[in-house]
Design an enzyme around this catalytic site. Sequence first.
Site, PDB file in Angstrom:
ATOM      1  NE  ARG A 159      73.114  34.392 -36.514  1.00  0.00           N
ATOM      2  CZ  ARG A 159      72.738  34.293 -37.735  1.00  0.00           C
ATOM      3  NH1 ARG A 159      72.026  33.359 -38.051  1.00  0.00           N
ATOM      4  NH2 ARG A 159      73.128  35.312 -38.765  1.00  0.00           N
ATOM      5  CG  ASP A 188      76.011  33.235 -38.846  1.00  0.00           C
ATOM      6  OD1 ASP A 188      76.453  34.453 -39.071  1.00  0.00           O
ATOM      7  OD2 ASP A 188      75.246  32.743 -39.678  1.00  0.00           O
ATOM      8  CG  HIS A 259      76.352  35.288 -41.852  1.00  0.00           C
ATOM      9  ND1 HIS A 259      75.802  36.164 -40.992  1.00  0.00           N
ATOM     10  CD2 HIS A 259      75.776  35.595 -43.228  1.00  0.00           C
ATOM     11  CE1 HIS A 259      74.827  36.833 -41.562  1.00  0.00           C
ATOM     12  NE2 HIS A 259      74.778  36.468 -43.074  1.00  0.00           N
ATOM     13  CD  GLU A 323      71.667  37.917 -44.813  1.00  0.00           C
ATOM     14  OE1 GLU A 323      70.697  38.421 -44.801  1.00  0.00           O
ATOM     15  OE2 GLU A 323      72.235  37.080 -43.795  1.00  0.00           O
ATOM     16  CE1 TYR A 414      64.488  31.209 -45.167  1.00  0.00           C
ATOM     17  CE2 TYR A 414      65.175  33.037 -43.747  1.00  0.00           C
ATOM     18  CZ  TYR A 414      65.461  32.027 -44.940  1.00  0.00           C
ATOM     19  OH  TYR A 414      66.785  32.197 -45.328  1.00  0.00           O
ATOM     20  CG  ASP A 416      63.303  32.808 -38.798  1.00  0.00           C
ATOM     21  OD1 ASP A 416      62.879  32.369 -39.741  1.00  0.00           O
ATOM     22  OD2 ASP A 416      64.400  33.601 -38.917  1.00  0.00           O
ATOM     23  CD1 TRP A 464      66.828  31.810 -40.818  1.00  0.00           C
ATOM     24  CD2 TRP A 464      68.786  31.533 -40.240  1.00  0.00           C
ATOM     25  NE1 TRP A 464      67.199  31.277 -42.005  1.00  0.00           N
ATOM     26  CE2 TRP A 464      68.602  31.110 -41.860  1.00  0.00           C
ATOM     27  CE3 TRP A 464      70.082  31.204 -40.110  1.00  0.00           C
ATOM     28  CZ2 TRP A 464      69.629  30.691 -42.662  1.00  0.00           C
ATOM     29  CZ3 TRP A 464      71.180  30.806 -40.719  1.00  0.00           C
ATOM     30  CH2 TRP A 464      70.984  30.510 -42.051  1.00  0.00           C
TER      31      TRP A 464
HETATM   32  C1  ACM Z   1      69.712  33.865 -44.887  1.00  0.00           C
HETATM   33  O1  ACM Z   1      68.633  33.594 -44.412  1.00  0.00           O
HETATM   34  N1  ACM Z   1      70.467  34.494 -44.794  1.00  0.00           N
HETATM   35  C2  ACM Z   1      70.111  32.432 -45.677  1.00  0.00           C
END
Ligand code: ACM
Length: 757
Positions: A159, A188, A259, A323, A414, A416, A464
């Site tokens: 990203r 990604d 992804h 995803e 997480y 982020d 992320w």
């Molecule tokens: C993820 O946060 N899509 C693993």
Amino acid sequence: MKKWLGLVFILMGLSAIAQNKIIPAPLSVKPAPGYFTFDPTTYFLGNDQVAYKDGYVIKDFLIKYYNLPLKTATKSIGVGKHIALKYDSTLAVADGGYHILISPENITITGKNNGGVLYGLLSLMQLIEKTGNTVQIPCGEITDYPQFQYRGMHLDCSRHFFDMAFIKKYIDYLAMYKMNTFHWHLTDDQGWRIEIKQYPKLTEIGAWRDGTMVGHYRDQQYDNVRYGGFYTQKEIKEIVRYATDRHITIIPEIEMPGHCMAALAAYPELGCVKDTTYQVAKGWGVFEDVFCPNDSTFIFLENVLDEVMALFPSPYIHVGGDEVEKIRWKNCSHCQQLIKEKGLVNEHGLQSYFIQRIEKYVNSKGRSIIGWDEILEGGLAQNATIMSWRGEEGAILAAQQKHYAIMTPGSHCYFDYYQGAPQLEPLAIGGFVPLDKVYGFNPIPASLTPEQATYILGAQANIWTEYINFPEQVEYMLLPRMLALSEVLWTSKENKNYDDFLSRLLFHFQLLDKTNTNYAKSIYQINYKVTPASELNKLNITLLSNPQLGKIDVQTINVLNGSKNNFTYENPFTVSAETPYISAQLNGSIKNTPTTQIKLKFNKATGKSITLKNEPSKKYSADGGFTLINGVEATVNPSWNGSEWLGFLGTDLQAIIDLGEIDSIHSVTIGCLYDKLSWIYPAESVQIWVSTNGKNYEQAGKIKYNGDQKRNAITISSTVKTGRYIKIEAINLGTIPSGNPGAGSKPWLFIDEISVE
Ligand code: ACM
Ligand code: ZN
């Protein structure tokens, strides 16, 4: 007399331990009298090459943090005062453990393996005290080893791209706090970041995008600046060496089958739809285009993995698996044929087939795969390790099936997500994972048996980088939360204590200041709680902060005469419609700490009594019904702990407010959140009824929803002009309309303040 002596001994012990500033806290620290004092002739003495190298790593840290240049030697001839570094595989500690003996003459560090000597050195370094020109370490003995063998940090370099210098800095932070795994997210939708010699277009095309989303996803704004970058194989080898020297394993992640927009942009034949133009994604999210599981795709992926495995010695290769949209596979004749041929249930079976086929290949090369918890769906690959990110469930299922799992749930791991009040923080994706939440994390899910628990290898936090454009922002999201995680993973339960951690953390902030690290000061934010007051038309304010961080200066402003009232916070205090503005700031040793501004909006309902007929979802229940009449309007981030939203999944809001006395009622306003991406929709309609006795209600207004702002204020004019009780019903939309994320599912109804005028 005896009692006193006992107390003195306890205090002596305590003060020595209190001086221990080590993060993560060691297992056992036994202080002894005296100090080891550094002088210009002090040597690191490594008795073998590996230990010598560890001394070398610490040399860099000592210069960086203490401006302390030390010599290193492998032979004791001519070496006086020294710190001896030894490996001893028979040391009675777990892998990575060490023993330190500090006397005034010498220091001996004995490490087991997997970085034992380095970890001992890192602990020693944190004990250094500097007064004037004297640099010394208090004498004593430390025995220490980690609780978990997997201590990971992830970084998304797709990203946003981070250069070699920063990747090394990142690895330094990990090493400094005894983390041993760097999960490097290299591919990604938004960029392919690793040179693959056999497929040059992956980086010629796939590493570059023609613009980037700016602001939050919900704003849907883009720039058109070309953005990208990648790591050459030569650079990757350099990073792997750098990490290995610091006893850090790098697990590369090559995402499949989803992804992969960047790979499809480079080699469109890998997708299900052939006559299309794939583009490296400019925006965030989950895309419908995925790899088509045909033979040429598998050959491509195997060739890519060959080069990846040649670069990374890690026993694990991460293959993503999260995803994965199924729509392309549903409409692809090859995919449908494959499902029939292999007797698979559906597209979920196809995902499982995909991962299992890749796993066989990786296993045939002597390595194992890790995948995100979606790889459990449709049958788990044989030897796969699960990274549980959508909560603990994935890890629980894996451990029950005797598969290894790594905990990385969004709730605690997480990084982020926000770590403070969103209005005081840089823009982030959402969520709320403050420092104390990370610290309180237990990687072993409560429902596992002791035998199943042995399958939990450890935990990892993920960064992320959709909203993290620069190295300084990575540092901000990483620190200090990683220090809390390091203690979660290293320190024994008995030695964990948040208040004690915080006192040690303040010392580590000083270390980080020395290297100009942009760590977050979010713990200096003051939180608050609004509660009902005993007097009508007033509210109680409680300010929340850790006392170690300093006293709180408070100011309230009287809006009628403009006068200001300044005081030091002692106890909860009462405010009214005349004093709705409150500001609070820490008055501690740290300058420029954030100011919390509270702006209350008083109306006829504020602070009155309220009952709910339907409970909100546990996850979004805030302070229950009172949340709706506490004078505080919500921010648009519903996950924030201090959030003012009540969330109802598929159900309605039904509330009755008692004004305490009969009063005039002209209108009722109710706040609803609208965030399609998060499946949150405003009420389909809102109705109010009014009663004087709480028994007989008269319909006083009804309104159908129309509007599309983030926070909607739906106002209903009342046809009934007096009453004491107001019944409010906000109807959930029922089903998410087609063409939207989550179409067909139950939507969330998020309600904040109700005001009565
Ligand atoms: C993820 O946060 N899509 C693993
Ligand atoms: Zn296909």
